[in-house]
Design an enzyme around this catalytic site. Sequence first.
Site, PDB file in Angstrom:
ATOM      1  N   ASP A 170     -31.678 -25.858 -54.208  1.00  0.00           N
ATOM      2  CA  ASP A 170     -30.845 -24.685 -53.913  1.00  0.00           C
ATOM      3  C   ASP A 170     -30.622 -24.563 -52.408  1.00  0.00           C
ATOM      4  O   ASP A 170     -30.638 -23.470 -51.843  1.00  0.00           O
ATOM      5  CB  ASP A 170     -31.468 -23.401 -54.476  1.00  0.00           C
ATOM      6  CG  ASP A 170     -30.430 -22.288 -54.662  1.00  0.00           C
ATOM      7  OD1 ASP A 170     -29.229 -22.618 -54.704  1.00  0.00           O
ATOM      8  OD2 ASP A 170     -30.819 -21.116 -54.742  1.00  0.00           O
ATOM      9  N   ASP A 188     -21.380 -20.997 -59.082  1.00  0.00           N
ATOM     10  CA  ASP A 188     -22.460 -20.844 -58.117  1.00  0.00           C
ATOM     11  C   ASP A 188     -23.258 -19.570 -58.432  1.00  0.00           C
ATOM     12  O   ASP A 188     -23.628 -19.360 -59.579  1.00  0.00           O
ATOM     13  CB  ASP A 188     -21.903 -20.847 -56.686  1.00  0.00           C
ATOM     14  CG  ASP A 188     -22.957 -21.279 -55.677  1.00  0.00           C
ATOM     15  OD1 ASP A 188     -23.334 -22.470 -55.706  1.00  0.00           O
ATOM     16  OD2 ASP A 188     -23.426 -20.433 -54.913  1.00  0.00           O
TER      17      ASP A 188
END
Lengths: 434, 329
Positions: free
Chosen positions: A314, A161
Amino acid sequence: MTSTNQPILLKNARIIDPANNIDARGSLLVEAGRVAGIALADSATGSPDGTIVQDCEGAVVAPGLVDIGVKVGEPGAEHRETLQSASRAAVAGGITTIVTSPDTDPVIDDPALVDFLLRRARDTASVNVFPLAALTKGLGGSEMSEIGLLQEAGAIAFSNDTHAISNSQVLVRLMTYARDFDALVIHQAQDKDLAGSGVMNGGLRASWLGLGGVPREAEFIGIERDMRLVAMAKGKYHARLISCPQSVRAIAAAKADGQDVTAGISINHLTLNENDIGPYRTFHKMTPPLRTEEDRLQMVEAIARGDIDIIMSDHNPQDVETKRHPFAEAEAGALGLETLLGAGLRLVHSGEVPLSRLLACLTCNPARRLGLNKGTLTKGAEADIIVFDPERPWVVEKSKIRSLSKNTPFEDELLTGKVLTTIVSGQVLYSSDA
Amino acid sequence: MHIDGFSMTNETTHRPIEFPHRHLLGIEGLQPPDINMLLDLGEEAVEVSRREDKQKGVLRGRTQINLFFEASTRTQSSFELAGKRLGADVMNMAVSTSSVKKGETLIDTAATLNAMRPDLLVVRHSSAGAVQLLARKVGCAVVNAGDGTHEHPTQALLDALTIRRHKGALGGLTVAICGDIRHSRVARSNIILLSTMGARIRVIAPSTLMPSGIHNMGVEVFTDMKKGLQGVDVVMMLRLQRERMSGAFVPSVREYFKYHGLDSEKLAYAKPDALVMHPGPMNRGVEISAEVADGAQSVIREQVEMGVAIRMAVLEALAAQLPKWKDVP
């Protein structure tokens, strides 16, 4: 909304399927949950009895979007977003496949957790859900996670991430090991020391606001290092989110050198810049930070040129508890599922990116990179399809947001381009009311 | 001369205070007339403060809360005294880090305080923008007493008042701001104020202590103190925090003092009547020599006096606007 398996004929449409280089008028038939065929121009389309016919009146029919950067609150932060609420938001935004972030609580670094997510998705999600697993245990950046077992459990690729792996030896070993499983490594590079405690783009704006800056070099020095490590490991690498033109150049050079690398970006970094932070708006706090307008323009050019392959939302739901703080203390991240397409179309309306190119970055490119048989209208493909009117304006109203969280950076903004219908596996899951 | 309560009220009604702002969150956004008005009001406050009877009852019945998330005895005392001289009920609230650890957010604190119906809230916080955020959540007037490395408007105003009293006007002066510009809210507020008022600004510091983009901040940039101080009217020194002294930004205290500490040799490059200023607290022997700090050109103690005066001016100006904002959420 229909939950039957009736055939659907989408006629009088502009059909865009970047995977097959199609951008033409015609109609598309969905049968038994799959794309049964496309009839271009005025050629007659045979459709079986009981077919639901939708006249698209010239609207675009395209593959459903594949979003490879979606944070849901499951497990650990279900009050911010669940797979169910994320599904509702996704279909309204034309997204039919979400690839979930491993940055949850607990972190997705155990096969049992991948299994948990897939079961939750099966029971509660209406869109396709593919989980990413953590590259390193606990996203800690030091110990390799069980890539083989996680992959077998259903992890589609591996990512840390937004937590960059500083230790070059760890990263090169990860890529080398992942190669044995043909697993894709997704990394968001950053030189942590250079980034320091910065919270927005380093430069004049940050100086006036009195906020710590993250220099652009923190990103592209990280990317340049990663490109060297990819060449060393000969692995499959995707840059999760880049925000500087120097990063684009480093990745383009590695591609030209024959490395198996791709580049990704978030819609935020293509449509917003550091000035949008204004008076400390925490909804515009991102990782990496929003850059200058000059950077943004160059990133848009890189999309048009093909040097950036994948656009993601996102999507990162945050609530009052994490956002209503002084800028430096607030969590980073913004919602994105419902606005991904509308915001992306800004680049089309401004003439900077052709529509088919935008859609490629949102459909077939991410699908291919992850080895998914998605993001295309090829005959026989799963019928994940959207109909949208690229000219229809709408205003992003906080009260109408379907996510459980409300942290959109586009609040009260006008977007031009609206999803009319979203079909997942042949089922109409969303129809615009207006 | 003894002034009774009645005439005190009259004293303030002779001229309406024009200040088109609800809060004082920063110098940014203030126009030259706003700044001049506050400085004039500050002059009056100096007179009041030098009287035997230091009471001016314009804030009688008003409640002022000093909310300090970051400890600062000097600034807090200065605001406390300013409020008391104006007749306000002043309450000091030091928010310990423990209550922050308990999970109470800035907004919770603001909401709690707001329910106590203060009229004026003086806030210091270690995060840039925190005071602005808080101001949006309360119904009273808010004064920024320093927010992270962003702004410290009353410091810039008191510096301006000090300079104006010695030099007559701010326009046309050359002011050198020296030291840790990068981490200084005082520097930011002063750069904005002095350039708004037409002064020329030089910043002098090692490059590691310059903020990113300094060349576009409307100042002349110097790294050599002797060159930078050449012919200036005012020398403003900034405090160097202890944690930045040994290795991270500059190698050592002695090296910093040699190149960037203000001693009489370097001061000689400035105009003979140049003022020496420092926002305090000083590190003698780090950024300034004891000799200069206590020397004839130093107005450092006068700055403290002007601090109380300018804070009286700010509190009075904002309180005078309170009726105007009464029904605005």
